[in-house]
Design a protein around this motif. Structure first.
Motif, PDB file in Angstrom:
ATOM      1  N   LEU A  84     -11.350  -2.320  -0.655  1.00 38.45           N
ATOM      2  CA  LEU A  84     -11.060  -1.181   0.213  1.00 38.45           C
ATOM      3  C   LEU A  84     -11.528  -1.446   1.638  1.00 38.45           C
ATOM      4  O   LEU A  84     -10.824  -1.128   2.610  1.00 38.45           O
ATOM      5  CB  LEU A  84     -11.729   0.074  -0.351  1.00 38.45           C
ATOM      6  CG  LEU A  84     -11.528   1.379   0.415  1.00 38.45           C
ATOM      7  CD1 LEU A  84     -10.039   1.679   0.610  1.00 38.45           C
ATOM      8  CD2 LEU A  84     -12.221   2.525  -0.315  1.00 38.45           C
TER       9      LEU A  84
ATOM     10  N   TYR B 254      -4.398   0.829   2.523  1.00 38.20           N
ATOM     11  CA  TYR B 254      -5.641   1.597   2.442  1.00 38.20           C
ATOM     12  C   TYR B 254      -5.585   2.716   1.419  1.00 38.20           C
ATOM     13  O   TYR B 254      -6.504   2.860   0.602  1.00 38.20           O
ATOM     14  CB  TYR B 254      -6.015   2.171   3.818  1.00 38.20           C
ATOM     15  CG  TYR B 254      -7.358   2.860   3.781  1.00 38.20           C
ATOM     16  CD1 TYR B 254      -8.529   2.121   3.897  1.00 38.20           C
ATOM     17  CD2 TYR B 254      -7.461   4.232   3.572  1.00 38.20           C
ATOM     18  CE1 TYR B 254      -9.769   2.725   3.817  1.00 38.20           C
ATOM     19  CE2 TYR B 254      -8.697   4.850   3.496  1.00 38.20           C
ATOM     20  CZ  TYR B 254      -9.849   4.090   3.607  1.00 38.20           C
ATOM     21  OH  TYR B 254     -11.074   4.694   3.506  1.00 38.20           O
TER      22      TYR B 254
ATOM     23  N   LEU C  97      -5.701   1.472  -2.266  1.00 37.46           N
ATOM     24  CA  LEU C  97      -6.993   0.933  -2.671  1.00 37.46           C
ATOM     25  C   LEU C  97      -8.086   1.992  -2.647  1.00 37.46           C
ATOM     26  O   LEU C  97      -9.087   1.876  -3.359  1.00 37.46           O
ATOM     27  CB  LEU C  97      -7.358  -0.260  -1.780  1.00 37.46           C
ATOM     28  CG  LEU C  97      -6.413  -1.462  -1.942  1.00 37.46           C
ATOM     29  CD1 LEU C  97      -6.799  -2.581  -0.982  1.00 37.46           C
ATOM     30  CD2 LEU C  97      -6.409  -1.976  -3.377  1.00 37.46           C
ATOM     31  N   ASP C  98      -7.902   3.031  -1.836  1.00 39.52           N
ATOM     32  CA  ASP C  98      -8.825   4.164  -1.866  1.00 39.52           C
ATOM     33  C   ASP C  98      -8.745   4.859  -3.228  1.00 39.52           C
ATOM     34  O   ASP C  98      -9.770   5.188  -3.832  1.00 39.52           O
ATOM     35  CB  ASP C  98      -8.484   5.139  -0.738  1.00 39.52           C
ATOM     36  CG  ASP C  98      -9.405   6.351  -0.722  1.00 39.52           C
ATOM     37  OD1 ASP C  98     -10.614   6.170  -0.507  1.00 39.52           O
ATOM     38  OD2 ASP C  98      -8.916   7.473  -0.931  1.00 39.52           O
TER      39      ASP C  98
END
Length: 238
Positions: free
Chosen positions: A143, A151, A154-155
């Protein structure tokens, strides 16, 4: 590592095995467990984890392939690969989605707060094995290195990882469910450098507290982070 991916690939419980299988795989893709170009687990493994027949799984995969979400490749390095991409941020779509949710938005934010702070507390309390600690740190590193395009995916993956390492499949499933209720809204928020920097400090504080066994600290860091995300969401709506 049966805890990894347990938030999504748990046994199907309803009588509509085909429909629920399609839903589970789509959740895994939309929540970032598998991104564009990633290969799904082998059919035999995935069927066992979902508790369904391979025939049902193949029917679900064929439907997802027809919808352009996955593709099958043959050969030594073949398998089923993700072709779905998250849509770009769209404030107009965000506002429309919020209007559709109505009062359900505050309910979803409250549900997420309760589940994710509880997951962080439990992860800190549990005392993680080395493999779990490495998994959590790996999700954080991914992240922190993510560009704007990756983003949000992966968050999601990071937040699910905290729930997964608690060892509670029910809690992990609940966190996945709460994230799905808000996922389209969160993905529609523009990725702002200042916000990412702030979130990065919060994410690291969450992980450091969990790894240190600091239950109260894990809860505080998670509450602060989720409150900030909710405020950002409300801000863009205003």
């Amino acid at each position: 590592m049966d805890w990894q991916g347990g938030a999504i690939f748990r046994p199907v419980r309803t009588g509509n095995a085909f429909e629920e299988t399609v839903q589970r795989i789509l959740e895994a893709v939309k929540l970032g467990v598998f991104g564009y170009g990633d290969r799904l687990p082998p059919e035999r493994e995935l069927a066992v984890r979902l508790g369904i027949s391979r025939e049902t799984l193949r029917e679900a995969l064929h439907s997802l392939q027809a919808a352009g979400c996955v593709e099958s490749r043959r050969g030594r390095y073949g398998g089923t690969f993700v072709t779905y991409r998250l849509p770009p941020p769209d404030l107009g779509e965000l506002r429309r989605a919020v209007r559709d949710m109505g009062a359900e938005l505050e309910d979803a934010l409250t549900y997420r707060l309760v589940l994710e702070t509880g997951a962080a507390e439990q992860a800190a309390r549990r005392g993680l094995a080395e493999e779990q600690r490495g998994y959590l740190c790996g999700r954080l590193a991914e992240l922190e290195a993510a560009g704007p395009d990756e983003y949000r995916r992966l968050d999601s993956r990071f937040h699910l990882a905290i729930a997964e390492v608690t060892g509670s499949h029910s809690l992990a499933a609940g966190v996945a469910e709460s994230r799905m209720r808000l996922n389209d809204l969160l993905n529609a928020i523009p990725v702002l450098d200042r916000n990412i920097e702030h979130s990065s400090h919060q994410h690291r504080a969450m992980v450091e507290a969990i790894l240190a066994g600091d239950v109260a600290g894990a809860r505080r860091a998670t509450e602060e982070h989720l409150a900030g995300t909710a405020a950002l969401l409300r801000g863009f709506l205003g």
